[in-house]
Design a protein around this motif. Structure first.
Motif, PDB file in Angstrom:
ATOM      1  N   UNK A 236       1.560 -41.437  -8.932  1.00 41.46           N
ATOM      2  CA  UNK A 236       2.486 -41.938  -7.931  1.00 41.46           C
ATOM      3  C   UNK A 236       2.690 -40.954  -6.786  1.00 41.46           C
ATOM      4  N   UNK A 237       2.556 -39.660  -7.056  1.00 44.62           N
ATOM      5  CA  UNK A 237       2.794 -38.646  -6.023  1.00 44.62           C
ATOM      6  C   UNK A 237       2.121 -37.356  -6.427  1.00 44.62           C
ATOM      7  N   UNK A 238       1.776 -36.553  -5.427  1.00 40.99           N
ATOM      8  CA  UNK A 238       1.431 -35.149  -5.653  1.00 40.99           C
ATOM      9  C   UNK A 238       1.893 -34.382  -4.425  1.00 40.99           C
ATOM     10  N   UNK A 239       2.378 -33.169  -4.676  1.00 42.32           N
ATOM     11  CA  UNK A 239       2.905 -32.392  -3.570  1.00 42.32           C
ATOM     12  C   UNK A 239       3.627 -31.162  -4.050  1.00 42.32           C
ATOM     13  N   UNK A 240       4.470 -30.599  -3.195  1.00 41.62           N
ATOM     14  CA  UNK A 240       5.195 -29.370  -3.567  1.00 41.62           C
ATOM     15  C   UNK A 240       6.324 -29.670  -4.545  1.00 41.62           C
ATOM     16  N   UNK A 241       6.573 -28.724  -5.430  1.00 38.32           N
ATOM     17  CA  UNK A 241       7.707 -28.853  -6.336  1.00 38.32           C
ATOM     18  C   UNK A 241       8.996 -28.535  -5.584  1.00 38.32           C
ATOM     19  N   UNK A 242       9.997 -29.358  -5.792  1.00 34.18           N
ATOM     20  CA  UNK A 242      11.299 -29.138  -5.163  1.00 34.18           C
ATOM     21  C   UNK A 242      11.997 -28.010  -5.896  1.00 34.18           C
ATOM     22  N   UNK A 243      12.506 -27.029  -5.152  1.00 29.01           N
ATOM     23  CA  UNK A 243      13.137 -25.853  -5.746  1.00 29.01           C
ATOM     24  C   UNK A 243      14.293 -26.258  -6.649  1.00 29.01           C
ATOM     25  N   UNK A 244      14.301 -25.695  -7.884  1.00 25.03           N
ATOM     26  CA  UNK A 244      15.368 -25.946  -8.828  1.00 25.03           C
ATOM     27  C   UNK A 244      15.323 -27.315  -9.462  1.00 25.03           C
ATOM     28  N   UNK A 245      14.179 -28.001  -9.348  1.00 24.72           N
ATOM     29  CA  UNK A 245      14.071 -29.362  -9.866  1.00 24.72           C
ATOM     30  C   UNK A 245      12.649 -29.556 -10.385  1.00 24.72           C
ATOM     31  N   UNK A 246      12.399 -30.715 -10.997  1.00 29.54           N
ATOM     32  CA  UNK A 246      11.033 -31.039 -11.411  1.00 29.54           C
ATOM     33  C   UNK A 246      10.479 -32.194 -10.585  1.00 29.54           C
ATOM     34  N   UNK A 247      11.165 -32.534  -9.488  1.00 25.62           N
ATOM     35  CA  UNK A 247      10.663 -33.602  -8.635  1.00 25.62           C
ATOM     36  C   UNK A 247       9.616 -33.051  -7.669  1.00 25.62           C
ATOM     37  N   UNK A 248       8.803 -33.960  -7.129  1.00 25.95           N
ATOM     38  CA  UNK A 248       7.679 -33.586  -6.275  1.00 25.95           C
ATOM     39  C   UNK A 248       7.935 -34.095  -4.859  1.00 25.95           C
ATOM     40  N   UNK A 249       7.781 -33.201  -3.875  1.00 28.73           N
ATOM     41  CA  UNK A 249       8.026 -33.551  -2.488  1.00 28.73           C
ATOM     42  C   UNK A 249       6.815 -34.138  -1.792  1.00 28.73           C
ATOM     43  N   UNK A 250       6.983 -34.435  -0.522  1.00 26.65           N
ATOM     44  CA  UNK A 250       5.939 -35.044   0.305  1.00 26.65           C
ATOM     45  C   UNK A 250       5.145 -33.948   1.002  1.00 26.65           C
TER      46      UNK A 250
END
Length: 262
Positions: A236-250
């Motif tokens: 669904x997504x690939x990108x930078x890791x959001x600081x302090x989280x496990x979500x992936x940015x754009x």
């Protein structure tokens, strides 16, 4: 006899364009090389003024990053193309999307105004449908994996069998509600009464890469989770890791932000 010198008279690149494209439906079975050939044909048909390298065998200046494995659908594949004339990214997107076969779909094109796109691709979000597996079984297996310190798996590569830890790359692994099917799930459940667990995993990009099939191998190793039918996987997504989280940015966000100030 004198040796012919390579032709160095090539037009310089004046702009770089970054594409996000999707691999859907039957085209998920296309290999990375298949996509390369399809993209180069589409570029010629669309009249995109791609830049070429110098030398005896010039080749288009196209860079690929983080390609999904063959057989896996994806909504987040990335490629960068250098061109010798400035182009409107929106027009390039429309022309290439028209020239590519259905199932290889160009979602977005932006001008590359910042460096190091490959370094931004730090992790991927994978959604995995497991026909024949109940959410309860999947949840128990996910807890077993996350509770393990390390889980070694094996994969056959061109260099032979490699053994590596798949657990360390898994940042999160959850079971989603049963009706949360991936966008590319045609044929996952022939029987609507059949259970189908839906997993969502955030996996860090490491070397060697940990792929969705490695995560499934790890689940089988720690919890004996073996789906009776082939799983269906989509990125669904690939990108930078959001600081302090496990979500992936754009990964294209910095280019859009830079374009505002141009």
């Amino acid at each position: 006899m004198s040796r012919r010198q390579p032709d160095r008279d090539v037009a310089p690149a004046v702009q770089r364009l970054r594409f996000r494209y999707a691999k859907r439906g039957r085209l998920r079975f296309s290999s990375h090389r298949d996509f390369q050939r399809a993209l180069e044909r589409a570029i010629r048909r669309a009249g995109v003024p791609v830049a070429f390298s110098a030398g005896f065998s010039p080749h288009p200046k196209i860079s690929y990053a983080g390609a999904a494995p063959t057989g896996v659908a994806s909504e987040a594949e990335y490629v960068e193309v250098a061109v010798v004339e400035r182009c409107d990214p929106a027009l390039v997107r429309a022309a290439l999307d028209e020239a590519l076969p259905a199932g290889l779909d160009v979602i977005e094109v932006v001008e590359a105004l910042t460096p190091d796109l490959p370094q931004r691709l730090e992790a991927s979000v994978w959604r995995i449908a497991l026909p024949g597996v109940t959410p309860r079984e999947a949840d128990a297996a996910c807890h077993a994996l996350l509770g393990a310190a390390a889980i070694e798996v094996e994969r056959v590569t061109k260099a032979g069998v490699r053994r590596f830890d798949a657990r360390a790359a898994v940042l999160s692994l959850v079971v989603l509600p049963p009706d949360t099917l991936p966008p590319d799930t045609d044929g996952v459940r022939a029987d609507p009464q059949q259970p189908c667990a839906i997993l969502e995993a955030v996996v860090r990009h490491v070397t060697p890469s940990v792929r969705p099939d490695d995560v499934l191998t790890a689940l089988r190793s720690v919890a004996d989770l073996a789906p009776p039918e082939p799983p269906r996987v989509i990125r669904l997504a690939q990108g930078p890791l959001v600081a302090g989280d496990t979500s992936v940015g754009d990964p294209l966000a910095p280019d859009r932000e830079a374009a505002v100030g141009v």
